[in-house]
Design a protein around this motif. Structure first.
Motif, short mmCIF file in Angstrom:
data_model
loop_
_atom_site.label_atom_id
_atom_site.label_comp_id
_atom_site.label_asym_id
_atom_site.label_seq_id
_atom_site.Cartn_x
_atom_site.Cartn_y
_atom_site.Cartn_z
N UNK A 1 0.85 -1.20 0.00
CA UNK A 1 0.00 0.00 0.00
C UNK A 1 0.88 1.25 0.00
N UNK A 2 1.89 1.23 0.86
CA UNK A 2 2.75 2.42 0.94
C UNK A 2 3.60 2.58 -0.31
N UNK A 3 4.05 1.46 -0.87
CA UNK A 3 4.83 1.56 -2.12
C UNK A 3 3.97 2.11 -3.24
N UNK A 4 2.73 1.65 -3.32
CA UNK A 4 1.80 2.11 -4.36
C UNK A 4 1.47 3.60 -4.19
N UNK A 5 1.28 4.00 -2.93
CA UNK A 5 0.84 5.38 -2.67
C UNK A 5 1.98 6.37 -2.50
N UNK A 6 3.07 5.92 -1.89
CA UNK A 6 4.14 6.88 -1.57
C UNK A 6 5.28 6.86 -2.59
N UNK A 7 5.60 5.69 -3.14
CA UNK A 7 6.72 5.62 -4.08
C UNK A 7 6.22 5.88 -5.50
N UNK A 8 5.25 5.10 -5.94
CA UNK A 8 4.74 5.25 -7.31
C UNK A 8 3.63 6.30 -7.40
N UNK A 9 3.05 6.64 -6.25
CA UNK A 9 1.95 7.62 -6.17
C UNK A 9 0.80 7.25 -7.13
N UNK A 10 0.53 5.97 -7.24
CA UNK A 10 -0.59 5.50 -8.06
C UNK A 10 -1.89 5.47 -7.26
N UNK A 11 -1.78 5.30 -5.95
CA UNK A 11 -2.93 5.35 -5.05
C UNK A 11 -4.04 4.38 -5.44
N UNK A 12 -3.65 3.14 -5.67
CA UNK A 12 -4.62 2.11 -6.04
C UNK A 12 -4.95 1.21 -4.85
N UNK A 13 -3.97 0.96 -3.99
CA UNK A 13 -4.15 -0.04 -2.92
C UNK A 13 -4.45 0.60 -1.57
N UNK A 14 -5.22 -0.12 -0.78
CA UNK A 14 -5.45 0.28 0.61
C UNK A 14 -6.02 -0.92 1.37
#
Ligand code: FES
Length: 354
Positions: free
Chosen positions: A156-169
């Motif tokens: 979740x953090x990689x998706x939101x903070x590294x790639x900033x795709x904000x798909x997972x939670x």
């Protein structure tokens, strides 16, 4: 730079900067504290509690990945209380999933497996209860087995903070908690970009690369560092090779810039062309309307004759040359030099898709 403060870890007096966590200071001084949810490129959330340590005066054990140091702090990382707590947590994680190493793609590079071994746990004290989720294989690139998920939240953090795709939670609550895209859909039905960062950071076998399934165990894989050829950024990556074939591509945080270990969908998944039987291996020359295989000497002679004839008939500016951002700087330099000095035109450009 902040003034350093002094603290003690396992009886060693250490100096560190205020704001650093206990974990950072310990690791910076060669003191091992196990972790699971911690990932150095994202924020710390203290989800797994595997990194617990004793701090003198604290009411309970504290998560060292989240706890900032303070002046005169006294920390102990390897007491019986700490190890008992870590064992309990790891046993609960083991018992709450289907961690079948026999068929798991991560066998040999699983952080939960490593923790179990390091803590010398023979088997969990609790009954193993698999959540019973169906294996998600509805897309060609990423497989998800939520029965193996330890809810560390790294993906979740990689998706939101590294790639900033904000798909997972996270969704659901308590023992039903799970990770996934909005409305609990499969990746393929979501807005997922398939960068694969979630698979890269997953510490267990919950998110894996499908093309690598049954293609080779981690200890059979040879990693070869290379530069991605899809665009001009120059991302660094590892080709994972088994039996002379690329089975998957992984990022490597140790390589640093420009990509710091992250990859895009093309860099991570677009490698099947390398072993494609359709790949051109020799030049082709059209003869009587049909493309025929030719030697490099034949091809170069043919190109030189054609370009000379066009130049003679219509002048150098009737010719244009396209190079590629996928070629090296040196190759592109030579190409523009060839167009300007040999052909005699400034009609030269490039395209990343060539
Ligand atoms: Fe610190 Fe998970 S590593 S709480």
């Amino acid at each position: 730079m902040d003034k350093k403060i002094t603290l003690t870890i396992d009886g060693r007096e250490l100096e560190a900067h205020p704001g650093q966590t206990i974990l950072e200071v310990a690791r910076g001084n060669g003191i091992f504290i196990p972790t699971l949810c911690h990932y150095s490129k994202t924020t710390n959330v203290g989800a797994c509690r595997v990194c617990m340590v004793e701090v003198k005066g604290a009411r309970s054990l504290v998560a060292s990945c989240c706890m900032p140091i303070s002046l005169g702090m006294e920390v102990k990382t390897d007491t019986k209380t700490v190890r008992d707590a870590q064992r309990l947590i790891v046993e609960l994680l083991w018992a709450s999933g289907d961690h079948n190493c026999l068929t798991c793609e991560q066998n040999g590079s699983c952080e939960l497996q490593d923790l179990i071994y390091w803590l010398k746990i023979e088997k969990p004290r609790f009954d193993i209860k698999s959540p019973g989720y169906a294996l998600e294989q509805t897309n060609a690139m990423i497989a998800r087995d939520l029965n193996k998920c330890v809810l560390c939240g790294r993906c979740i953090r990689a998706c939101n903070e590294i790639q900033v795709n904000e798909i997972l939670d996270f969704s659901m609550r308590g023992s039903h908690a799970k990770v996934g895209p909005a409305f609990d859909t499969d990746y393929i039905q979501s807005e997922c970009y398939f960068c694969g960062e979630c698979a890269d950071v997953c510490p267990v076998g919950a998110i894996t690369i499908r093309q690598a399934r049954f293609a080779g165990r981690p200890w059979e894989i040879r990693k070869v560092r290379t530069t991605c050829t899809y665009c001009g950024v120059g991302c660094q990556m590892d080709l994972n090779i088994h039996d002379g074939k690329i089975v998957k591509v992984t990022g490597n945080r140790d390589y640093g810039p420009p990509n710091e270990g992250s990859l895009c969908v093309k860099g991570r998944f677009g490698m099947d062309f390398v072993h494609s039987p359709d790949r051109l291996k020799t030049p082709l020359i059209r003869k009587n309307g049909e493309l025929k295989e030719a030697s490099w000497d034949e091809a170069y002679t043919y190109i030189a004759e054609k370009l000379s004839a066009i130049k003679q008939a219509n002048g150098p500016d009737s010719i244009v040359g396209f190079s590629s951002a996928r070629a090296t700087n040196e190759e592109n330099y030579l190409f523009q030099k060839f167009m300007r000095a040999v052909i005699g035109t400034n009609n030269v450009d490039h395209c990343a898709r060539l």
